[in-house]
Design a protein around this motif. Sequence first.
Motif: not given
Length: 91
Positions: A1, A3, A34, A51-55, A58, A80
């Motif tokens: 995902m 952000y 990231k 940002y590229k993050a899992d949640s 994060e 998001e």
Amino acid sequence: MLYAALLTIIDQELNAKVRPAHLEYVDQLFRAGKVVMAGPFTDKQGGMVIYKADSMAEAQALAEADPVVKEGARTLELREWSPLELPLANG
């Protein structure tokens, strides 16, 4: 995902002092996969980091660890983001 972190400058002097550490931090995260992209707004009032993050948790941790946020030179608004797949299939 993905952000989007909107980083608005609230202390110009502190921002100038902390900016080199901010740029180094963003570059390290880019190299680690990231950060997708980042850059200043043309009005010189702040910038944005994607940002590229899992949640969200994060992404929030990554954004809050940025020296310009940690030191209080900029505010943080984190959202998001869902980019469009362009061109649109029926466009």
